[in-house]
Design a protein around this motif. Structure first.
Motif, PDB file in Angstrom:
ATOM      1  N   ALA A 106       0.831  -1.204   0.000  1.00  0.00           N
ATOM      2  CA  ALA A 106       0.000   0.000   0.000  1.00  0.00           C
ATOM      3  C   ALA A 106       0.866   1.255   0.000  1.00  0.00           C
ATOM      4  O   ALA A 106       0.511   2.266  -0.618  1.00  0.00           O
ATOM      5  N   ARG A 107       2.002   1.183   0.669  1.00  0.00           N
ATOM      6  CA  ARG A 107       2.915   2.325   0.706  1.00  0.00           C
ATOM      7  C   ARG A 107       3.686   2.464  -0.598  1.00  0.00           C
ATOM      8  O   ARG A 107       3.833   3.564  -1.132  1.00  0.00           O
ATOM      9  N   GLU A 108       4.147   1.346  -1.149  1.00  0.00           N
ATOM     10  CA  GLU A 108       4.995   1.385  -2.332  1.00  0.00           C
ATOM     11  C   GLU A 108       4.213   1.488  -3.641  1.00  0.00           C
ATOM     12  O   GLU A 108       4.711   2.043  -4.624  1.00  0.00           O
ATOM     13  N   SER A 113      -2.883  -0.050  -6.290  1.00  0.00           N
ATOM     14  CA  SER A 113      -3.982  -0.418  -5.404  1.00  0.00           C
ATOM     15  C   SER A 113      -5.269   0.283  -5.812  1.00  0.00           C
ATOM     16  O   SER A 113      -6.347  -0.328  -5.848  1.00  0.00           O
ATOM     17  N   ARG A 114      -5.171   1.576  -6.143  1.00  0.00           N
ATOM     18  CA  ARG A 114      -6.363   2.312  -6.550  1.00  0.00           C
ATOM     19  C   ARG A 114      -6.884   1.838  -7.899  1.00  0.00           C
ATOM     20  O   ARG A 114      -8.102   1.827  -8.138  1.00  0.00           O
ATOM     21  N   THR A 171      -5.203  -3.127   5.146  1.00  0.00           N
ATOM     22  CA  THR A 171      -3.915  -2.709   4.569  1.00  0.00           C
ATOM     23  C   THR A 171      -4.110  -1.835   3.332  1.00  0.00           C
ATOM     24  O   THR A 171      -3.516  -0.764   3.228  1.00  0.00           O
ATOM     25  N   GLN A 172      -4.957  -2.274   2.400  1.00  0.00           N
ATOM     26  CA  GLN A 172      -5.170  -1.502   1.179  1.00  0.00           C
ATOM     27  C   GLN A 172      -5.856  -0.170   1.453  1.00  0.00           C
ATOM     28  O   GLN A 172      -5.764   0.757   0.644  1.00  0.00           O
ATOM     29  N   HIS A 173      -6.512  -0.059   2.577  1.00  0.00           N
ATOM     30  CA  HIS A 173      -7.118   1.205   2.993  1.00  0.00           C
ATOM     31  C   HIS A 173      -6.101   2.346   2.957  1.00  0.00           C
ATOM     32  O   HIS A 173      -6.443   3.483   2.590  1.00  0.00           O
ATOM     33  N   TYR A 174      -4.865   2.050   3.312  1.00  0.00           N
ATOM     34  CA  TYR A 174      -3.845   3.101   3.397  1.00  0.00           C
ATOM     35  C   TYR A 174      -3.414   3.610   2.024  1.00  0.00           C
ATOM     36  O   TYR A 174      -2.811   4.679   1.936  1.00  0.00           O
TER      37      TYR A 174
END
Length: 210
Positions: A106-108, A113-114, A171-174
């Motif tokens: 999610a950070r990288e 993800s979107r 996790t993907q929320h971030y």
């Protein structure tokens, strides 16, 4: 940026083709992640890539083809963290390692993800075959591993499928709700991910400990 079409009998300009294909996919990732598949156009992608629309169509015949190429690559990236969960490992640590791998993704890879989230929200018209195929097969495989750990008393009883869904959601929320998180926390850079790691470790460790 001008692109020469391949002439009969001439070898393709592999380096240029590779470079421009990557440029198009990078631009498309930006556009699709912001506007979704339906809201995106070839004109938007071409503009973001710095190419004319005819040049873009030299590499990809349609918006669907570009999207499919991105999704195909994304699915492999998305599946890798779950593939790494090993039945032979210590159960809670294996699951927590999966949680942290997903959080790191999610950070990288927030745009990826979107892109995935937008496709799912629209009913997954372009990737349902992959969801019902390789994704389902992998999830089924790993839920059997989790059920084995539960049966052996190595983790607390949980619904394996909903455990995995919960990991995806938390996790993907971030990535998918990044603007909301930043609007509330006003973090410096990605500093909030450290607090997220600690929180998710505590959350799932307590849930899974027998």
């Amino acid at each position: 940026m001008g692109i020469e079409r391949q002439m009969p009998g001439r070898q393709p300009r592999t380096r240029i083709q590779k470079k421009n294909t990557e440029t198009i996919l990078e631009a498309a990732l930006d556009v699709f992640s912001q506007h979704g598949f339906r809201g995106s156009t070839l004109d938007q992608i071409a503009k973001a890539a710095g190419l004319s629309k005819p040049n873009l169509l030299y590499y990809f015949p349609s918006k669907v083809a570009i999207h499919r190429e991105l999704i195909d690559g994304l699915m492999q990236t998305w599946l890798d963290p779950l593939r790494k969960m090993q039945a032979e490992g210590e159960p809670i640590e294996e699951i927590l390692a999966y949680v942290l791998r997903k959080l790191e993704m999610a950070r990288e890879y927030p745009r990826e993800s979107r892109l995935f989230a937008n496709e799912i929200v629209q009913g997954a018209p372009n990737i349902m075959d992959k969801i019902e195929g390789e994704l389902k097969d992998l999830v089924d495989e790993k839920t059997q591993v989790i059920e084995g750990w539960i049966s052996a008393g190595r983790i607390a009883p949980v619904d394996p499928y909903h455990l995995i869904f919960s990991i995806w959601a938390t996790t993907q929320h971030y990535a998918d709700f990044d603007a909301q998180i930043r609007g509330i926390l006003h973090p410096e850079g990605d500093s909030h991910f450290e607090a997220a790691r600690a929180h998710l470790d505590t959350l799932f460790r307590r849930m899974l400990t027998p």
